[in-house]
Design an enzyme around this catalytic site. Sequence first.
Site, short mmCIF file in Angstrom:
data_model
loop_
_atom_site.label_atom_id
_atom_site.label_comp_id
_atom_site.label_asym_id
_atom_site.label_seq_id
_atom_site.Cartn_x
_atom_site.Cartn_y
_atom_site.Cartn_z
N TYR A 1 29.98 106.34 50.09
CA TYR A 1 30.10 106.82 51.39
C TYR A 1 29.20 105.60 52.32
O TYR A 1 27.93 105.66 52.22
CB TYR A 1 29.52 108.10 52.07
CG TYR A 1 30.58 109.25 51.39
CD1 TYR A 1 31.68 108.96 51.10
CD2 TYR A 1 30.17 110.52 52.01
CE1 TYR A 1 32.72 109.97 50.68
CE2 TYR A 1 31.06 111.57 51.75
CZ TYR A 1 32.33 111.30 50.93
OH TYR A 1 33.25 112.33 50.68
N1 LIG Z 1 35.64 115.21 47.63
C1 LIG Z 1 36.21 114.34 48.32
O1 LIG Z 1 37.12 113.47 47.80
C2 LIG Z 1 36.14 114.36 49.86
C3 LIG Z 1 37.15 113.88 50.70
C4 LIG Z 1 37.14 113.77 52.03
C5 LIG Z 1 35.85 114.46 52.65
N2 LIG Z 1 35.13 114.88 51.86
C6 LIG Z 1 33.84 115.86 52.59
O2 LIG Z 1 34.44 116.62 53.68
C7 LIG Z 1 33.63 116.18 54.75
C8 LIG Z 1 34.44 116.46 55.86
O3 LIG Z 1 35.80 116.04 55.74
P1 LIG Z 1 36.35 115.16 56.80
O4 LIG Z 1 35.36 114.39 57.80
O5 LIG Z 1 37.42 114.23 55.94
O6 LIG Z 1 37.67 116.11 57.83
P2 LIG Z 1 37.34 117.02 58.77
O7 LIG Z 1 36.04 117.88 58.71
O8 LIG Z 1 38.58 117.83 58.51
O9 LIG Z 1 37.44 116.44 60.18
C9 LIG Z 1 36.20 115.75 60.59
C10 LIG Z 1 36.75 114.99 62.10
O10 LIG Z 1 37.12 116.16 62.85
C11 LIG Z 1 36.50 115.77 64.28
N3 LIG Z 1 35.90 117.04 64.62
C12 LIG Z 1 35.31 117.76 63.87
N4 LIG Z 1 34.59 118.79 64.41
C13 LIG Z 1 35.29 119.04 65.54
C14 LIG Z 1 35.29 119.71 66.50
N5 LIG Z 1 34.71 120.84 66.87
N6 LIG Z 1 36.05 119.56 67.82
C15 LIG Z 1 36.81 118.37 67.91
N7 LIG Z 1 36.78 117.40 66.85
C16 LIG Z 1 35.98 117.65 65.94
C17 LIG Z 1 35.79 114.64 63.96
O11 LIG Z 1 36.57 113.33 64.38
P3 LIG Z 1 37.10 112.83 65.70
O12 LIG Z 1 35.97 113.31 66.75
O13 LIG Z 1 37.14 111.32 65.52
O14 LIG Z 1 38.45 113.54 66.13
C18 LIG Z 1 35.38 114.51 62.79
O15 LIG Z 1 35.04 113.24 62.13
C19 LIG Z 1 33.10 114.87 54.74
O16 LIG Z 1 32.11 114.46 55.52
C20 LIG Z 1 32.84 114.71 53.23
O17 LIG Z 1 31.53 115.20 53.05
C21 LIG Z 1 35.00 115.11 50.58
#
Ligand SMILES: NC(=O)c1ccc[n+]([C@@H]2O[C@H](COP(=O)([O-])OP(=O)(O)OC[C@H]3O[C@@H](n4cnc5c(N)ncnc54)[C@H](OP(=O)(O)O)[C@@H]3O)[C@@H](O)[C@H]2O)c1
Length: 326
Positions: A56
């Site tokens: 990351y």
């Molecule tokens: N193991 C793996 O291969 C893998 C892959 C992907 C992710 N992950 C892990 O999962 C974590 C989270 O996943 P993700 O960031 O991909 O997706 P997510 O949690 O589904 O979406 C996060 C995004 O949604 C928006 N958001 C979050 N909370 C909000 C709220 N309360 N109100 C409005 N918008 C909100 C923000 O973006 P905006 O403000 O730009 O809309 C944020 O960056 C990552 O940080 C990582 O640690 C792991």
Amino acid sequence: MQISQELSLPTMGCGTWAWGNRLLWGYDESMDDQLQAVFNLCVNNSVTLFDTGDSYGTGRLNGQSERLLGRFAKEYLGPGKEDICIATKLAAYPWRLTRQSMVSACKSSANRLGRNVDLVQMHWSTANYAPWQEGRLLDGLADLYEQGLVRGVGLSNYGPKRLKRVHQKFVERGVPIATLQVQYSLLSTYPVTQLELKGVCDELGIKLIAYSPLALGLLTGKYSDKGPFPKGIRGLLFRQLLPGIRPLLASLREIAQLRNKTMSQIALNWCICKGTIPIPGAKSVEQARDNIGALGWQLDSGEMAQLDQAAASVDKVMVQNIFQTK
Ligand SMILES: NC(=O)c1ccc[n+]([C@@H]2O[C@H](COP(=O)([O-])OP(=O)(O)OC[C@H]3O[C@@H](n4cnc5c(N)ncnc54)[C@H](OP(=O)(O)O)[C@@H]3O)[C@@H](O)[C@H]2O)c1
């Protein structure tokens, strides 16, 4: 192993919850103070599991997510400091070929964090493209546990068949698998409905972590098919998915209004009620505060059934991670 005991993960309401720190989607260093405020708010509210990865942050920002989390954990002075649990994922890079390379990678992560890694996870399986590479990397992961360099070991993007094989391999060495992390949300039910991973994890005593639980922000309800869309690849994906997910978003909105909650809170609570640990990424204190509001209560069976049905009826869902195995 119960990671909530062994790794001091917080168990709140009907599940455990954490914060993902991927540093994607528009991160730049001017956000660091804001991210530190997010971190502080989370720990203050007993949300103490933080997920990161050694991949990351790229180029100039190489290792930045781990460095930031380490600094935030060190500088945090409020209650719950001793419960902070940092989970990192080690990438199965093509140049990581030996068991020692995993041990070295974890030591590098610990250096960037300025503390030991609590939970070390294999970021993905190489089974889909270089199956010969994986055995030694898994040996290295188990070595880390045996050498006492980490408190727990987990996997990511593994399906049930591979998971069972690795579990058996680790049992023979007396190394428990604490967690499995997969993409799981109302728009990515595949790991549970088709791969049946929740049942397998329960059987093996492994906690299931739900990554991208808000479908990258789609389930928050703030994006509409008329736009504006986020920049880059996420915008392209949103353009494709939004028209077909209107009924799902309508169900989320309806339940949110009746419950006086937000759509994000409903989407996260759904993950918790499914027995998983969602790790939503939050970029601001407002988002983090909103997501913390998913804790301490539970959707009822009627609401869960309505959401399950709405999720099953969408025609396009999130693409699965290319590394997800069967
Ligand atoms: N193991 C793996 O291969 C893998 C892959 C992907 C992710 N992950 C892990 O999962 C974590 C989270 O996943 P993700 O960031 O991909 O997706 P997510 O949690 O589904 O979406 C996060 C995004 O949604 C928006 N958001 C979050 N909370 C909000 C709220 N309360 N109100 C409005 N918008 C909100 C923000 O973006 P905006 O403000 O730009 O809309 C944020 O960056 C990552 O940080 C990582 O640690 C792991």
